[in-house]
Design a protein around this motif. Structure first.
Motif, PDB file in Angstrom:
ATOM      1  N   PRO A 245      43.282  48.443  39.425  1.00 42.66           N
ATOM      2  CA  PRO A 245      44.333  49.332  38.911  1.00 42.66           C
ATOM      3  C   PRO A 245      44.890  48.913  37.557  1.00 42.66           C
ATOM      4  CG  PRO A 245      45.059  48.117  40.857  1.00 42.66           C
ATOM      5  CD  PRO A 245      43.587  47.955  40.764  1.00 42.66           C
ATOM      6  N   THR A 246      45.029  47.604  37.285  1.00 42.40           N
ATOM      7  CA  THR A 246      45.592  47.216  35.987  1.00 42.40           C
ATOM      8  C   THR A 246      44.578  46.569  35.047  1.00 42.40           C
ATOM      9  OG1 THR A 246      46.330  45.176  37.000  1.00 42.40           O
ATOM     10  CG2 THR A 246      47.964  46.919  36.798  1.00 42.40           C
ATOM     11  N   VAL A 247      43.757  45.641  35.545  1.00 41.84           N
ATOM     12  CA  VAL A 247      42.853  44.949  34.624  1.00 41.84           C
ATOM     13  C   VAL A 247      41.498  45.641  34.494  1.00 41.84           C
ATOM     14  CG1 VAL A 247      43.940  42.785  35.214  1.00 41.84           C
ATOM     15  CG2 VAL A 247      41.776  43.349  36.264  1.00 41.84           C
ATOM     16  N   GLY A 248      41.231  46.635  35.370  1.00 41.73           N
ATOM     17  CA  GLY A 248      39.940  47.301  35.347  1.00 41.73           C
ATOM     18  C   GLY A 248      39.704  48.076  34.063  1.00 41.73           C
ATOM     19  N   ILE A 249      38.425  48.173  33.659  1.00 41.62           N
ATOM     20  CA  ILE A 249      38.119  48.795  32.375  1.00 41.62           C
ATOM     21  C   ILE A 249      38.416  50.293  32.380  1.00 41.62           C
ATOM     22  CG2 ILE A 249      35.677  49.242  32.902  1.00 41.62           C
ATOM     23  CD1 ILE A 249      35.208  48.240  29.929  1.00 41.62           C
ATOM     24  N   PHE A 250      38.274  50.946  33.532  1.00 42.71           N
ATOM     25  CA  PHE A 250      38.502  52.395  33.577  1.00 42.71           C
ATOM     26  C   PHE A 250      39.968  52.724  33.300  1.00 42.71           C
ATOM     27  CE2 PHE A 250      34.763  52.405  36.608  1.00 42.71           C
ATOM     28  CZ  PHE A 250      33.884  52.732  35.588  1.00 42.71           C
ATOM     29  N   ASN A 251      40.834  52.069  34.065  1.00 46.93           N
ATOM     30  CA  ASN A 251      42.251  52.385  33.896  1.00 46.93           C
ATOM     31  C   ASN A 251      42.791  51.908  32.548  1.00 46.93           C
ATOM     32  OD1 ASN A 251      42.416  53.733  36.226  1.00 46.93           O
ATOM     33  ND2 ASN A 251      43.849  52.341  37.244  1.00 46.93           N
ATOM     34  N   ARG A 252      42.236  50.801  32.062  1.00 46.75           N
ATOM     35  CA  ARG A 252      42.691  50.326  30.761  1.00 46.75           C
ATOM     36  C   ARG A 252      42.330  51.333  29.675  1.00 46.75           C
ATOM     37  NH1 ARG A 252      42.188  43.862  30.146  1.00 46.75           N
ATOM     38  NH2 ARG A 252      44.115  43.598  31.316  1.00 46.75           N
ATOM     39  N   THR A 253      41.091  51.843  29.758  1.00 44.14           N
ATOM     40  CA  THR A 253      40.676  52.842  28.774  1.00 44.14           C
ATOM     41  C   THR A 253      41.545  54.082  28.881  1.00 44.14           C
ATOM     42  OG1 THR A 253      38.462  52.025  29.211  1.00 44.14           O
ATOM     43  CG2 THR A 253      38.631  53.981  27.853  1.00 44.14           C
TER      44      THR A 253
ATOM     45  N   VAL B 101      36.651  33.064  37.862  1.00 43.22           N
ATOM     46  CA  VAL B 101      35.849  32.187  38.712  1.00 43.22           C
ATOM     47  C   VAL B 101      34.901  33.002  39.590  1.00 43.22           C
ATOM     48  CG1 VAL B 101      35.959  30.536  40.599  1.00 43.22           C
ATOM     49  CG2 VAL B 101      37.543  30.355  38.700  1.00 43.22           C
ATOM     50  N   ILE B 102      35.428  34.083  40.154  1.00 45.20           N
ATOM     51  CA  ILE B 102      34.597  34.865  41.067  1.00 45.20           C
ATOM     52  C   ILE B 102      33.454  35.548  40.307  1.00 45.20           C
ATOM     53  CG2 ILE B 102      35.851  37.073  41.074  1.00 45.20           C
ATOM     54  CD1 ILE B 102      35.242  35.791  44.314  1.00 45.20           C
ATOM     55  N   MET B 103      33.724  35.952  39.072  1.00 39.55           N
ATOM     56  CA  MET B 103      32.656  36.552  38.282  1.00 39.55           C
ATOM     57  C   MET B 103      31.606  35.518  37.900  1.00 39.55           C
ATOM     58  SD  MET B 103      33.016  39.664  38.182  1.00 39.55           S
ATOM     59  CE  MET B 103      33.952  41.133  37.997  1.00 39.55           C
ATOM     60  N   ALA B 104      32.063  34.282  37.663  1.00 42.30           N
ATOM     61  CA  ALA B 104      31.103  33.228  37.361  1.00 42.30           C
ATOM     62  C   ALA B 104      30.197  32.992  38.568  1.00 42.30           C
ATOM     63  CB  ALA B 104      31.829  31.946  36.979  1.00 42.30           C
ATOM     64  N   THR B 105      30.806  32.987  39.771  1.00 40.53           N
ATOM     65  CA  THR B 105      29.992  32.822  40.978  1.00 40.53           C
ATOM     66  C   THR B 105      29.005  33.975  41.124  1.00 40.53           C
ATOM     67  OG1 THR B 105      32.077  32.093  41.917  1.00 40.53           O
ATOM     68  CG2 THR B 105      30.184  32.149  43.369  1.00 40.53           C
ATOM     69  N   GLY B 106      29.534  35.197  40.932  1.00 42.83           N
ATOM     70  CA  GLY B 106      28.674  36.376  41.037  1.00 42.83           C
ATOM     71  C   GLY B 106      27.515  36.303  40.058  1.00 42.83           C
ATOM     72  N   MET B 107      27.821  35.827  38.867  1.00 43.14           N
ATOM     73  CA  MET B 107      26.793  35.729  37.835  1.00 43.14           C
ATOM     74  C   MET B 107      25.720  34.724  38.245  1.00 43.14           C
ATOM     75  SD  MET B 107      26.567  37.534  35.240  1.00 43.14           S
ATOM     76  CE  MET B 107      24.891  37.569  34.602  1.00 43.14           C
TER      77      MET B 107
ATOM     78  N   TRP C 149      32.062  46.388  40.465  1.00 43.18           N
ATOM     79  CA  TRP C 149      32.762  47.670  40.489  1.00 43.18           C
ATOM     80  C   TRP C 149      34.206  47.502  40.912  1.00 43.18           C
ATOM     81  CZ3 TRP C 149      31.227  52.245  38.480  1.00 43.18           C
ATOM     82  CH2 TRP C 149      29.904  52.283  38.047  1.00 43.18           C
ATOM     83  N   ARG C 150      34.470  46.578  41.804  1.00 42.54           N
ATOM     84  CA  ARG C 150      35.853  46.348  42.193  1.00 42.54           C
ATOM     85  C   ARG C 150      36.677  45.894  40.985  1.00 42.54           C
ATOM     86  NH1 ARG C 150      38.168  43.335  47.485  1.00 42.54           N
ATOM     87  NH2 ARG C 150      40.174  42.770  46.614  1.00 42.54           N
ATOM     88  N   TYR C 151      36.052  45.076  40.160  1.00 39.56           N
ATOM     89  CA  TYR C 151      36.740  44.631  38.957  1.00 39.56           C
ATOM     90  C   TYR C 151      36.982  45.804  38.012  1.00 39.56           C
ATOM     91  CZ  TYR C 151      37.529  42.169  34.562  1.00 39.56           C
ATOM     92  OH  TYR C 151      38.053  41.735  33.381  1.00 39.56           O
ATOM     93  N   MET C 152      35.973  46.661  37.865  1.00 44.14           N
ATOM     94  CA  MET C 152      36.138  47.787  36.942  1.00 44.14           C
ATOM     95  C   MET C 152      37.140  48.820  37.461  1.00 44.14           C
ATOM     96  SD  MET C 152      32.464  48.464  35.243  1.00 44.14           S
ATOM     97  CE  MET C 152      31.521  48.760  36.693  1.00 44.14           C
ATOM     98  N   TYR C 153      37.241  48.928  38.784  1.00 47.04           N
ATOM     99  CA  TYR C 153      38.187  49.887  39.364  1.00 47.04           C
ATOM    100  C   TYR C 153      39.597  49.312  39.493  1.00 47.04           C
ATOM    101  CZ  TYR C 153      34.393  52.962  40.969  1.00 47.04           C
ATOM    102  OH  TYR C 153      33.338  53.814  41.039  1.00 47.04           O
TER     103      TYR C 153
ATOM    104  N   ALA D 173      26.932  43.418  32.015  1.00 50.32           N
ATOM    105  CA  ALA D 173      27.416  42.748  30.809  1.00 50.32           C
ATOM    106  C   ALA D 173      28.905  42.432  30.928  1.00 50.32           C
ATOM    107  CB  ALA D 173      27.159  43.629  29.593  1.00 50.32           C
ATOM    108  N   LEU D 174      29.625  43.378  31.527  1.00 49.24           N
ATOM    109  CA  LEU D 174      31.064  43.165  31.694  1.00 49.24           C
ATOM    110  C   LEU D 174      31.331  41.979  32.612  1.00 49.24           C
ATOM    111  CD1 LEU D 174      33.796  44.373  30.916  1.00 49.24           C
ATOM    112  CD2 LEU D 174      33.720  45.674  33.041  1.00 49.24           C
ATOM    113  N   MET D 175      30.516  41.885  33.663  1.00 49.82           N
ATOM    114  CA  MET D 175      30.669  40.753  34.578  1.00 49.82           C
ATOM    115  C   MET D 175      30.398  39.446  33.841  1.00 49.82           C
ATOM    116  SD  MET D 175      28.889  39.962  38.219  1.00 49.82           S
ATOM    117  CE  MET D 175      27.191  39.949  37.717  1.00 49.82           C
TER     118      MET D 175
END
Lengths: 307, 290
Positions: free
Chosen positions: A132-140, B256-262, A126-130, B28-30
């Motif tokens: 600010p720039t690379v997250g999927i929500f803001n990109r969409t 890298v961090i997503m690979a670890t998480g996965m 969720w941190r990745y999705m949130y 899936a995104l991860m």
């Protein structure tokens, strides 16, 4: 012969001993220790014997601590909102999906995935999705021509973000329990209602929900207890910030012990959290008792009628 | 009711599709991101799912297990590999211990009629109530100053075993109750002692229960962060601890961090697909039966 009898008499204790020893030393003792530690002024570098006994001062400090009260309310708000949303969504979905369809087993399997994955990893996703720039929500949003949302850097949005992540992770729990309850409902009651010409809504409101109520209330309490324990997801997402907007009690305990090295105060907070949860659990047991008593009364009454 | 195996309208299937996408989407995104280079992550023109995948991130994470030296890894940081190792050790040993000790206790409680089932399910629920955060301070204090178990595997394994025992005992009880007592009596007649009866007769019968309990315990030990963070030292850190440590850094290498998480997520996901039925039984038992 007498040796054998003695051995037999000792057997149960031998089977129980390892579990008993571990539970006493590694679980009961620490909890008792925590109650004691909450009366101490204690930092991690000290042995507990060197810590000063300060009576109730930790509790008094907490009472006067603005930040603690804030995080107390954040906890209540978080648990309240999250559990309400999850109950409504979970039960609603269960009502919608309670049909004979192929692939239901696979669907349920997919739904429990979010609960099985480590909370740390859920926070990470969720941190990745949130972001600010690379997250999927803001990109969409940007692709659609809108402004990006400051998901984790604005206090209101951060709270919403944390709530969404928790709803994503735990709604399936309610859904699965509600579905299990629904499928064990007596078919006769529903068929009787159908013969009497009840429509879908009437069946849900007058029959399904009331009959499921005992299970739903236990589910609600279980989820509520768990909502007070949420920590890792929020730790990874916001670490309690911005400000104190998402710092729930469990996280505050962690930070007080880890960052501020105030073990006594952390213990006092743990104690308060534990008492709150204790009250909820006792409430749950009391409710179960009342239910069982009522059921057995009804059964007794029914038997009397038969005779 | 059975006659009405109704044909659902399309909206119904659309709803199901939406739900599946919602619950699997983030995972899936991860997975997709774990195959992305950091450059691609930050490049807005690279789509979320369709890009040229790379296994570089996994090579970076697992570099000290590889038999070859990946070209792009200049310095092999053994942290993740070691953590993976630690997580496996802690998870497997604590699961083994919890199951052995737990099923012995469950057997004694059922067969020798110690306490009622009520007492045990009450303890289980009470334990479920205690948040790990509450155990943090006392366990840290006791393990460090009294037991001398800080920074060792033993310390982490001990607390995980203790945390999981009540649930394991409780769930195994319900399986042991179903073992026909005649079977045990027959074994006793043939001269088996209580331990032989237990290990050679009872245990093989309750295998499904053991599997369910094993999955639950292993998952908790594998996923836990808080206590592992307080108790582990540099060389005994588990994967969740290293993940949290590496995201507090300012510059996150998402791939890298997503690979670890996965890698951390794969075992629980596998368990879910193999044994979802048992998992759901374990999850619902607490609420539906009480």
């Amino acid at each position: 012969m007498s040796v054998a009898i003695k051995a037999n008499r000792l057997t149960p204790y031998m089977f129980l001993a390892p579990a008993g020893i571990i539970l006493i030393f590694a679980l009961l003792y620490p909890i008792g220790y925590m109650v004691y530690a909450s009366f101490l002024d204690w930092s991690p570098s000290q042995r507990i014997g060197q810590a000063e006994f300060i009576g109730l001062r930790n509790y008094i400090n907490l009472w006067g601590d603005e930040a603690f009260r804030e995080s107390f309310w954040v906890t209540i708000r978080f648990a309240g909102i999250v559990v309400t949303l999850e109950m409504v969504l979970g039960v609603g979905l269960a009502l919608l999906l309670d049909r004979n369809i192929r692939g239901m087993a696979l669907l349920r399997t997919v739904f429990i995935l979010p609960m099985m994955i480590a909370p740390i990893v859920v926070g990470l996703m969720w941190r990745y999705m949130y972001h600010p720039t690379v997250g999927i929500f803001n990109r969409t949003l940007k692709n659609l021509g809108f402004e990006g949302i400051p998901w984790l850097s604005d206090s209101t949005w951060a709270f919403i973000a944390v709530v969404i992540a928790d709803v994503w992770q735990w709604t399936p729990f309610i859904f699965i329990l509600a579905l299990a309850a629904m499928q064990s409902l007596p078919r006769s009651a529903l068929e009787a209602a159908e013969i009497d010409g009840a429509n879908e809504w009437q069946k849900i409101l007058m029959i399904k929900l009331p009959l499921m109520m005992p299970v739903l209330i236990v589910t609600l309490l279980l989820r509520l207890i768990d909502a007070f324990k949420v920590l890792e997801v929020i730790l990874v997402l916001t670490n309690g910030g911005p400000g104190l907007s998402t710092e729930i009690l469990a996280l505050r305990i962690f930070r007080t012990a880890q960052e501020f090295q105030e073990l006594g105060e952390a213990a006092a907070m743990s104690n308060l959290l534990l008492m709150m949860l204790m009250a909820l659990t006792i409430g749950m047991f009391a409710y179960n008792r009342v239910q069982e008593a009522r059921l057995s009364r009804q059964r007794a009454a029914a038997e009397k009628d038969d005779n | 009711m059975a006659a009405r195996k109704e044909t659902q309208n399309p909206a119904f299937y659309a709803l199901i599709a939406a739900l599946v996408i919602m619950s699997v989407g983030p995972i899936a995104l991860m997975l997709a991101t774990s195959f992305k280079t950091n450059v691609d992550v930050y490049d807005a023109s690279v789509p979320a799912f369709f890009f040229s995948p790379t296994i570089k991130n996994y090579e970076t994470v697992l570099c000290n297990f590889l038999w070859y030296e990946p070209v792009h890894v200049e310095y092999c940081d053994p942290t993740f590999g070691r953590a993976l190792n630690n997580s496996l050790i802690v998870g497997l040993i604590s699961t083994g211990l919890t199951l052995t000790i737990g099923c012995m206790a469950a057997y004694a409680l059922v067969r020798f009629k110690f306490m009622g089932r009520g007492t045990v399910s009450m303890t289980t629920l009470l334990m479920r109530m205690v948040p790990p955060a509450v155990l943090l301070v006392p366990v840290f204090g006791i393990w460090t100053f009294q037991f001398g178990l800080d920074q060792t595997y033993a310390g982490i394994i001990l607390i995980y075993t203790a945390m999981n025992l009540p649930f394991v005992i409780w769930i195994l009880q319900s399986f042991i109750v179903q073992v026909p007592i005649q079977l045990e009596e027959a074994a006793r007649m043939d001269g088996a002692n209580p331990f032989q009866v237990f290990f050679l007769v009872v245990l093989p019968i309750i295998q499904p229960g053991l599997a369910a309990a094993a999955i639950f315990t292993f998952r908790i030990a594998w996923n836990e962060f808080l206590l592992a963070n307080a108790l582990s030292g540099r060389s005994t850190r588990t994967v969740p601890v290293t993940i949290v440590n590496s995201i507090t850094e300012y510059d996150i290498d998402w791939g890298v961090i997503m690979a670890t998480g996965m890698l951390l997520a794969i075992p629980p996901i596998l368990f879910t697909f193999v044994a979802s039925k048992q998992i759901i039984t374990g999850m619902t038992a607490g609420a539906v039966k009480g």
